[in-house]
Design an enzyme around this catalytic site. Structure first.
Site: not given
Ligand code: GLC
Length: 632
Positions: A311, A518
């Site tokens: 991530d 988030e």
């Molecule tokens: C974010 C998320 C993930 C996403 C990534 C790219 O923090 O946790 O779901 O795909 O970053 O944006």
């Protein structure tokens, strides 16, 4: 003796000295030959790659910091748009294509010309992009119980993503949210792993139907109108304690395997190309450092043969505070089995650190080769070497009417009717289209940004009707009712207004949560945004009302239920508000079913179907139905 004419002799002499050498055929490069078998192409290319080129392929950078020269010089594997990272505000598809192709030309000019793959969070349609169709968030799709619909949404999303020159999406989120206090619960299809498994059919829409004879676990992308998908976040992200984002999921092996793992098993069977590691921990061990689950189980037991991606700064967060020991983070993350790292900014620090770990023999070359083999497998499979640059073939797909109609269908099927109170005149819904005068009220009636929620145009989502295109619930109602019906709209009517306007046939009150994404969405009280509850009491205390709740999850509503004539859970419906009117006025019947338990009070949480002492306000699977009204 062989007689040779003078001219021929002259020609032979010239050839001998190379002046007329036959044109040298372009050197045959096996990995560039699409007729070669996949593994032959991978092996040939890897045999040509330096360590630097291999490590470069393991790097993903955000578009905001990358240049064609960086992509060329470091042989970078991938570029992404983080949430809201766009070429310019309200960028057109052409703007996107030009940006992506500009980066790609940098990659193609590298020594081996390995094309990069461009990733973006298209999690409910191509949601970063102006004028894209915004579909309901996953919680609403879970309420439809319709895998075929979700597959069609995947196919439509793939077309809209390709319209902007992009070929990789960080979707679907297959989290099994077990506590609605989690800020990402709307990204989860359901609390029930069975529904989540069904909804992985979206992968077949995004990537294409896998051929009958496909080996299990092999990534598949079936054409230039399809994109590589990403099942996320591996594993147990939806089970964190009290729904605290990026925190600790405490459960035994059976709990992990029976609740949080089944979606991955299905995703692998359906050929998912990539899997993203979760920020969260399992029983105290960071998932980004969990070799047993990523390598031993996902790769070696479930035979996943695509690539595992971190991530955003996921390996930095292996330590607390994040990035406090980057060498350890890189060592632990790569050794756990992460193949591509969403760095996403400082590529030189990551590259130098990993190079040092390999040269110091802390990380074996076999681990690097496994990562690069998987990355190349996805790139070859999706035809990226044959079609590295995007054209404008799909421009007309972005926000097309066909996709908006599909979004409208999804909205209709996602709405859950929780109360349709009997009164003297019978049930409240469906509403009459020919009422003389109606009231539409509430913070979410005329706000496209609110009805789309987070992950829309920006990471956290927006308020207002000018950020993208679509239909608000108010507009949808205005379109649906008879022209003779007078509609009065008040966002926050007070008692004086209600007293002086006491001749409404009925009221539609649209309230809910403000957009979030988030951790920003983590909630302890699960209340709707003020003045939502006041509007309910002020309006519903005086006129027959239908309350529509626009939220990413069940919210506190029990104390107000008696005041309501009817109650509809709309979740986060997206851009196609007409779907709400379709069922409100009976053009279609309500069919949605709760994808998750609706609590009475927050102190009951976590509470999921099957739990002991299960005492919900509305149970998992509940949903009233109505029959379509024959057009009169
Ligand atoms: C974010 C998320 C993930 C996403 C990534 C790219 O923090 O946790 O779901 O795909 O970053 O944006």
């Amino acid at each position: 003796m062989v007689r040779v004419s003078a001219p021929l002799l002259g020609l032979l002499l010239l050839c001998c000295f190379g002046f007329l050498a036959p044109p040298a055929a372009a050197e045959y490069v096996k990995y560039r030959d699409p007729l070669q078998r996949l593994e032959v192409r991978i092996r040939d290319l890897m045999n040509r790659m330096t360590l630097a080129e291999k490590i470069g392929q393991m790097v993903q950078l955000d578009r905001a910091v990358v240049t064609p020269e960086i992509l060329r010089d470091y042989s970078i594997g991938s570029v992404l748009s983080g949430g809201g990272s766009v070429p310019l505000p309200k960028a057109t598809p052409e703007d996107w294509i030009n940006m992506v192709n500009g980066f790609q030309n940098g990659s193609l000019s590298s020594r081996l010309g390995i094309p990069m793959i461009y990733g973006i969070d298209a999690v409910h349609g191509h949601n970063n992009v102006y004028k894209a169709t915004i579909f309901p968030h996953n919680i609403g799709l879970g309420a439809t119980r319709d895998p075929d619909l979700v597959k069609r949404i995947g196919a439509a999303t793939a077309l809209e993503v390709r319209a902007t020159g992009i070929n990789y999406v960080f979707a679907p989120c297959i989290a099994v949210c077990r506590d609605p206090r989690w800020g990402r619960c709307y990204e989860s299809f359901s609390e029930d792993p069975g529904i989540v498994q069904q909804m992985t059919d979206i992968i077949l829409g995004l990537q294409g139907e896998i051929p009958e004879n496909s080996r299990k676990g092999v990534p598949f992308v079936g054409g230039q109108d399809k994109v590589a998908a990403c099942a996320k976040h591996f594993v147990g992200d939806g089970g964190t304690t009290r729904g605290i984002n990026e925190n600790n999921t405490v459960t035994d092996w059976h709990g992990l395997m029976s609740i949080h793992m089944p979606g991955y098993y299905q995703s692998i069977i359906k050929g998912v190309s990539t899997i993203m590691a979760s920020y969260s921990s399992w029983n105290g061990e960071k998932m980004h450092a969990n070799r047993d689950l990523i390598t031993n189980f996902l790769k070696n037991t479930l035979k996943f043969r695509g690539f595992v991606i971190s991530d955003w700064q996921g390996i930095d967060k292996i330590t607390d505070p994040p990035h406090s020991n980057y060498t350890y983070s890189v060592l632990a993350g790569v050794q756990a089995g992460i193949d591509m790292v969403m760095v996403p900014f400082n590529h030189t620090e990551f590259i130098d650190t990993l190079t040092g770990l390999v040269n110091g023999e802390f990380i074996p070359m076999s681990r690097i080769d496994d990562a690069v083999r998987r990355i190349l497998r996805v790139k070859f499979t999706m035809g990226l070497f044959e079609n590295p640059l995007s054209d404008q073939s799909f421009l007309d797909q972005l926000g097309s009417q066909a996709h908006r109609d599909l979004g409208r269908e999804a909205v209709r099927k996602s709405l859950v009717l929780l109360k349709n109170g009997e009164n003297a005149d019978g049930p409240v819904l469906p509403l009459s289209k020919k009422a003389p005068k109606i009231l539409v009220a509430g913070t979410h009636a005329n706000n496209l940004g609110y009805q789309c929620g987070g992950w829309t145009i920006t990471w956290q989502g927006l308020s207002g009707n000018n950020n993208t295109t679509g239909t608000t619930i108010l507009s949808a109602i205005a379109t649906a009712v008879d022209p003779s019906t007078e509609i009065v709209y008040r966002e926050n009517p007070d008692s004086n207004f209600m007293t002086s306007n006491n001749n409404f046939s009925y009221a539609v009150v649209v309230v809910g949560e403000l957009p979030y994404a988030e951790t920003a969405g983590d909630s302890r009280d699960l209340l709707i945004a003020e003045p939502g509850y006041n509007v309910i009491s002020t309006v519903c205390g005086r006129v027959k009302c239908v309350v529509i709740v626009v939220s990413g999850r069940p919210v506190v509503i029990a104390p107000y239920l008696d005041q309501m004539g009817a109650l509809v859970a709309a979740w986060l419906p997206g851009s196609e508000g007409n779907g709400v009117a379709d069922v409100l006025f009976g053009d279609y019947g309500f069919t949605g079913k709760l994808p998750r338990t609706w609590f009475k009070t927050v102190d009951q949480l976590p509470m999921n179907v099957g739990d002991a002492n299960y005492d919900p306000l509305f149970a998992f699977g509940f949903g009233l139905t109505t029959e379509p009204v024959q057009a009169n």
